[in-house]
Write a protein that holds these residues in place. Structure first.
Motif, short mmCIF file in Angstrom:
data_model
loop_
_atom_site.label_atom_id
_atom_site.label_comp_id
_atom_site.label_asym_id
_atom_site.label_seq_id
_atom_site.Cartn_x
_atom_site.Cartn_y
_atom_site.Cartn_z
N ALA A 1 0.85 -1.20 0.00
CA ALA A 1 0.00 0.00 0.00
C ALA A 1 0.88 1.24 0.00
CB ALA A 1 -0.92 0.00 1.22
N ALA B 1 1.34 5.19 0.68
CA ALA B 1 0.75 6.23 1.51
C ALA B 1 0.27 7.38 0.63
CB ALA B 1 1.77 6.73 2.53
N SER C 1 -4.13 0.05 3.79
CA SER C 1 -2.96 -0.14 4.65
C SER C 1 -3.34 -0.81 5.96
CB SER C 1 -2.31 1.23 4.93
OG SER C 1 -3.15 2.04 5.74
N SER D 1 -3.43 -4.51 5.43
CA SER D 1 -2.10 -5.11 5.36
C SER D 1 -1.37 -5.14 6.69
CB SER D 1 -1.24 -4.34 4.33
OG SER D 1 -1.91 -4.27 3.08
#
Length: 390
Positions: free
Chosen positions: A3, A5, A386, A389
């Motif tokens: 992922a 940011a 995120s 994950s």
């Protein structure tokens, strides 16, 4: 896949309301701007009846149906308007129901289970239309013009015969005031205040062709019809309904809000401008979808994509790998991230639709707000992924 940011955006939509109903109020709306001089008056008072009649005249002026079509109000928003048509008109002929999204499925259930008729139901998967050439002109047909819950719309009316014997009953609640409706093909057209013009909820509108009025004049279903769905008197169609008389007690403040929305629509340029505003909003969102890897339009075919209730699906494999419960939880988190920031409200899909996003792009939304919403969608997606994950 890792992922990436995404920084939290700086700018927020000035009007972050993207619900598919009730939809955003018209630009510049304020409660203080609504007249209150008739509040507390009787619903049959001449001044009140005239105010309701004025609302119908304005509706006709903005939508421009044929002069011999009749407009009237119903209780219960668009649902009440559709139900009034089903209960009061169906049964003389065989019936088809086009059900390619939630509300078409609801109308099919009503016709089959509650009216005890045996409709032929034309279905399609979410994001698609049935084969409309299967519609039989000898039968009554019930169909949504725009699938509010699926992001699919009927792209033309070529399948409706000019020589049809049956009635066409069109649920147009998320199409009216945003799409060009072919009135000569439509016998019963329904919509509600709270959809395309952002009115308050609770009242629906029916637009009846002469053929629909003739059905009400001559056909008497054997079933009992509840008062709130009854469009007839002892002589046939109750013509006082077309003069601003209402079936039961409606909110006068709600009709003042409707008149306010219509006067704004008229002043903005009428139906052509309302359609242009809607299409500009849709184009802005579609341009973002086209360049964004993790999302796509729910309908694959561009020609049937709704320009109002725009429904999106996740294409990112990390989300696609989740089961349905997991995807719904992902949408819930996505929604919470946006609403906690006050950036985008009510972007979730209908509860029975596939997990994804739904953003209203009708004419009361400003294009700049659509543009400003998209970086927030990217931020919320990156944040929610995120967390998957982690």
């Amino acid at each position: 896949m890792i992922a990436q940011a995404v920084a939290k955006p700086d700018a927020k939509p000035a009007r972050p309301w993207f619900s598919a109903g009730p939809t955003a109020k018209r630009p510049g709306w304020s409660l203080a701007g609504l007249p209150t001089n008739l509040l507390g008056r009787g619903i049959r008072a001449p001044e009140v009846v005239e105010r309701f009649a004025y609302g119908l005249r304005l509706t006709r002026e903005v939508l421009s149906p044929p002069e011999d079509y009749v407009l009237l109000y119903t209780p219960g928003s668009d649902t009440g308007a559709v139900e009034a048509a089903l209960w009061g008109m169906l049964g003389e002929r065989s019936v088809q129901v086009v059900a390619y999204e939630n509300f078409g499925q609801v109308w099919a259930t009503d016709v089959r289970d509650h009216l005890k008729l045996e409709p032929e139901v034309l279905t399609a998967p979410w994001g698609e239309l049935p084969d409309m050439s299967r519609v039989d002109p000898s039968k009554d047909v019930v169909f949504p013009w725009n699938g509010t819950t699926s992001g699919v719309r009927v792209d033309n009316a070529d399948w409706i015969s000019d020589d049809r014997e049956g009635l066409t009953i069109c649920d147009a609640t998320s199409a009216a005031f945003a799409m060009d409706l072919p009135w000569d093909k439509l016998d019963v057209t329904t919509f509600s205040f709270q959809k395309a013009l952002g009115g308050e909820a609770g009242i629906g509108v029916m637009v009846l062709s002469p053929r629909a009025v003739a059905r009400l004049d001559t056909y008497r279903p054997e079933r009992s019809i509840p008062k709130v769905l009854r469009l007839t008197d002892k002589k046939g169609f109750d013509r006082t309904l077309a003069d601003g008389v209402v079936i039961n007690t409606y909110s006068i403040l709600t009709i003042e809000d409707w008149i306010d929305a219509l006067e704004w629509a008229k002043g903005a340029g009428g139906l052509p401008e309302l359609i242009r505003r809607t299409e500009r909003n849709y184009a802005a969102l579609a341009e973002w979808v086209e360049r964004t890897e993790w999302v796509a339009m729910l309908p694959d075919r561009p020609e049937i994509r709704s320009t109002t209730s725009v429904c999106l699906k996740f294409t990112d494999p990390r989300v696609a790998a989740l089961d349905e419960a997991g995807q719904k939880a992902f949408v819930k988190r996505f929604k919470a991230l946006l609403e906690d920031e006050g950036a985008v409200f009510d972007m979730e899909p209908h509860r029975y639709a596939p997990p994804g996003l739904r953003l209203w792009c009708g004419c009361t939304v400003e294009t700049a707000d659509v543009v400003d919403a998209t970086p927030w969608l990217e931020w919320a997606f990156a944040t929610a992924v995120s967390e998957l994950s982690a």
